[in-house]
Write an enzyme that holds these catalytic residues in place. Sequence first.
Site, PDB file in Angstrom:
ATOM      1  N   LYS A 209      44.293  34.907  29.161  1.00  0.00           N
ATOM      2  CA  LYS A 209      44.653  36.015  30.041  1.00  0.00           C
ATOM      3  C   LYS A 209      44.612  37.353  29.308  1.00  0.00           C
ATOM      4  O   LYS A 209      44.498  37.422  28.090  1.00  0.00           O
ATOM      5  CB  LYS A 209      46.004  35.752  30.694  1.00  0.00           C
ATOM      6  CG  LYS A 209      45.895  34.618  31.713  1.00  0.00           C
ATOM      7  CD  LYS A 209      47.111  34.441  32.571  1.00  0.00           C
ATOM      8  CE  LYS A 209      46.836  33.380  33.640  1.00  0.00           C
ATOM      9  NZ  LYS A 209      48.031  33.079  34.437  1.00  0.00           N
TER      10      LYS A 209
ATOM     11  N   ARG B 176      48.657  24.735  30.679  1.00  0.00           N
ATOM     12  CA  ARG B 176      47.444  24.834  31.501  1.00  0.00           C
ATOM     13  C   ARG B 176      46.434  25.685  30.724  1.00  0.00           C
ATOM     14  O   ARG B 176      46.657  26.885  30.514  1.00  0.00           O
ATOM     15  CB  ARG B 176      47.767  25.457  32.863  1.00  0.00           C
ATOM     16  CG  ARG B 176      46.582  25.535  33.819  1.00  0.00           C
ATOM     17  CD  ARG B 176      47.003  26.127  35.161  1.00  0.00           C
ATOM     18  NE  ARG B 176      45.879  26.178  36.095  1.00  0.00           N
ATOM     19  CZ  ARG B 176      45.009  27.172  36.156  1.00  0.00           C
ATOM     20  NH1 ARG B 176      45.119  28.229  35.356  1.00  0.00           N
ATOM     21  NH2 ARG B 176      44.016  27.135  37.034  1.00  0.00           N
TER      22      ARG B 176
END
Length: 340
Positions: A279, A314
């Site tokens: 991210k 994840r």
Amino acid sequence: MTEYFRPIPSLDPARPADAQRLAGGWAWFDRVELLRRDAAPEILPVHELPAPVLERLLTPRPAIAGLAMDRPRIMGILNVTPDSFSDGGMHDAPAAALAHARAMASSADIIDIGGESTRPGAQDVAVADEIARTAPVIAAMRATGLATPVSIDTRKASVGAAALEAGANLVNDVSGLGFDPAMGALVAARAVPLCLMHSVETPATMQDNPRYDNVLLDVYDFLSERVDTAVAAGISRERIVLDPGIGFGKTLAHNLALLSRISLFHTLGCPVLLGASRKRMIGTIGRAPEARDRAPGSIAVALAALAQGVQFLRVHDVAETRQAVRLFEAASTGASPEED
């Protein structure tokens, strides 16, 4: 004034006699941080915890999709979309998606397949298109003998239903049951696990100047309310996983505040999932403008979360994360981990 109790986890081999095992996992704690909205944090010994809070922190988490929660679990990301922020278009063809799923299966405990990008600014995908992207891939995975548990990453009950029919085992709702009113009933009827994530607004607008009074406690309250909503819909708390939603309606400062005290969410009595892989915050702090170059930073954040007892990671870089987790387990315990 509402009080929040955050366990302060440790992995140190010199464990005090009064230390307690956190959620049946690999970390222990003998102190908690008492957090309140209008007072400075305090450190309390574990024996001063209210009994209901202590019970939730000590109770081992039941298996999710057949996966025991006594060790870290890796959720591999399979985006079958043309526009995901990190790997859009790489696996949107069915053959490519199936090949990537099979490659991940040797290192992932569960594969999370999504047919709608949730990157900042992304627009909604039609239900029929999302089903066409995801359900056939899941069906092909099962038809070719791939037994790895599968999670369907969707906000839409119709997409979830098609995925479950095709062989999925878990619903991962990034809206936390806030988008489709039918989702709760679907999950309850199918008796499958549900991951509830915190977000604000929709992907198209979530990064439009997000604001919180106290991001850690606001996200906690949101997830607490979402758990209550899920339970009221007939979903057992034992089948719920919680995701604080790193990067979803949060600034860099918000993300770091959540990561530094992510163990607070254990107090809700459910396994915790971290989805920080590749991210923007990884790129900003790690000085990696391209998402594909963010594996080292993603793994660093993942290991920091494991040190706070987070059960699910994840991730995009599955094999690399598996190697890191095995070394994390060995270094933390002083013994070689059991075979995966």
